[in-house]
Scaffold this motif. Structure first.
Motif, PDB file in Angstrom:
ATOM      1  N   MET A  22       1.007  -1.204  -0.072  1.00 18.37           N
ATOM      2  CA  MET A  22      -0.003  -0.272  -0.109  1.00 18.37           C
ATOM      3  C   MET A  22       0.877   1.255  -0.019  1.00 18.37           C
ATOM      4  O   MET A  22       1.799   1.453   0.867  1.00 18.37           O
ATOM      5  N   GLY A  23       0.583   1.995  -0.896  1.00 17.51           N
ATOM      6  CA  GLY A  23       1.426   3.237  -1.054  1.00 17.51           C
ATOM      7  C   GLY A  23       0.627   4.404  -0.252  1.00 17.51           C
ATOM      8  O   GLY A  23      -0.468   4.217   0.364  1.00 17.51           O
ATOM      9  N   LYS A  24       0.952   5.458  -0.415  1.00 20.59           N
ATOM     10  CA  LYS A  24       0.294   6.899   0.075  1.00 20.59           C
ATOM     11  C   LYS A  24      -1.053   7.077  -0.258  1.00 20.59           C
ATOM     12  O   LYS A  24      -1.861   7.244   0.531  1.00 20.59           O
ATOM     13  N   LYS A  25      -1.318   6.634  -1.605  1.00 18.18           N
ATOM     14  CA  LYS A  25      -2.721   6.795  -2.070  1.00 18.18           C
ATOM     15  C   LYS A  25      -3.530   5.883  -1.314  1.00 18.18           C
ATOM     16  O   LYS A  25      -4.794   6.226  -0.954  1.00 18.18           O
ATOM     17  N   GLU A  26      -3.149   4.670  -1.259  1.00 16.95           N
ATOM     18  CA  GLU A  26      -3.980   3.792  -0.662  1.00 16.95           C
ATOM     19  C   GLU A  26      -4.111   3.928   0.842  1.00 16.95           C
ATOM     20  O   GLU A  26      -5.301   3.687   1.307  1.00 16.95           O
ATOM     21  N   TRP A  27      -3.309   4.230   1.484  1.00 13.96           N
ATOM     22  CA  TRP A  27      -3.419   4.654   2.822  1.00 13.96           C
ATOM     23  C   TRP A  27      -4.351   5.739   3.307  1.00 13.96           C
ATOM     24  O   TRP A  27      -5.109   5.879   4.169  1.00 13.96           O
ATOM     25  N   SER A  28      -4.335   6.903   2.130  1.00 13.20           N
ATOM     26  CA  SER A  28      -5.081   7.957   2.276  1.00 13.20           C
ATOM     27  C   SER A  28      -6.393   7.341   2.066  1.00 13.20           C
ATOM     28  O   SER A  28      -7.286   7.829   2.770  1.00 13.20           O
ATOM     29  N   ASN A  29      -6.768   6.597   1.138  1.00  9.49           N
ATOM     30  CA  ASN A  29      -8.092   5.838   0.914  1.00  9.49           C
ATOM     31  C   ASN A  29      -8.492   5.135   2.270  1.00  9.49           C
ATOM     32  O   ASN A  29      -9.702   5.261   2.529  1.00  9.49           O
TER      33      ASN A  29
ATOM     34  N   LYS B   6      -9.677   7.548   4.923  1.00  6.99           N
ATOM     35  CA  LYS B   6     -10.920   8.154   4.590  1.00  6.99           C
ATOM     36  C   LYS B   6     -12.051   7.272   4.891  1.00  6.99           C
ATOM     37  O   LYS B   6     -13.073   7.719   5.377  1.00  6.99           O
TER      38      LYS B   6
END
Length: 145
Positions: free
Chosen positions: A31-38, A41
């Protein structure tokens, strides 16, 4: 020339190079930054979904009840927090150790309740409320006078 017993001569075109990671890299990518952000949320949204009805009841429901007294919505939140504290705290007659442990438990649960209400505010700020008028009265042919 003497070769060790476990030596095997392999030509260059028969060599195989294994590149890449383990099976987990293919089944569950990192999981990258985008996935952790999702993930964050979605977690806030799920928590907010649980608290939104109570939050609206304590604010909008209290204010538009027809019997609103200024400050009543704060009293509703205060009563909710007081109830959480009462359900967790052992009381003044308990031993000091129990007072400390149950006081910490009460403070944690009050804090989590506040976080839940903040998540409900987040949902109301970033979500779109469903308009029941569109579903019920959206078709102008349904109107009868």
């Amino acid at each position: 020339m003497m070769m060790p017993a476990n030596f095997s001569a392999v030509s260059e075109n028969e060599m195989t190079y294994v590149m890449g990671g383990s099976v987990a890299d293919y089944l569950a990518p990192v999981m990258g930054k985008k996935e952790w952000s999702n993930f964050s949320k979605n977690l806030v949204t799920i928590i907010g979904n649980h608290y939104v009805a109570t939050f609206l009841g304590n604010t909008v429901g209290t204010i538009f009840s027809g019997t609103y007294v200024p400050g009543q919505s704060l009293k509703a939140f205060g009563g909710e927090i007081g109830g959480i504290w009462d359900n967790n705290y052992a009381g003044n007659d308990a031993e000091t150790k129990d007072k400390i442990l149950t006081g910490m438990k009460g403070a944690l649960n009050v804090g989590l309740n506040i976080v839940g209400n903040l998540a409900a505010i987040y949902n109301l700020g970033f979500g779109t409320a469903k308009n029941v008028v569109n579903d019920t009265y959206g078709d102008s042919t349904k109107f009868e006078f």
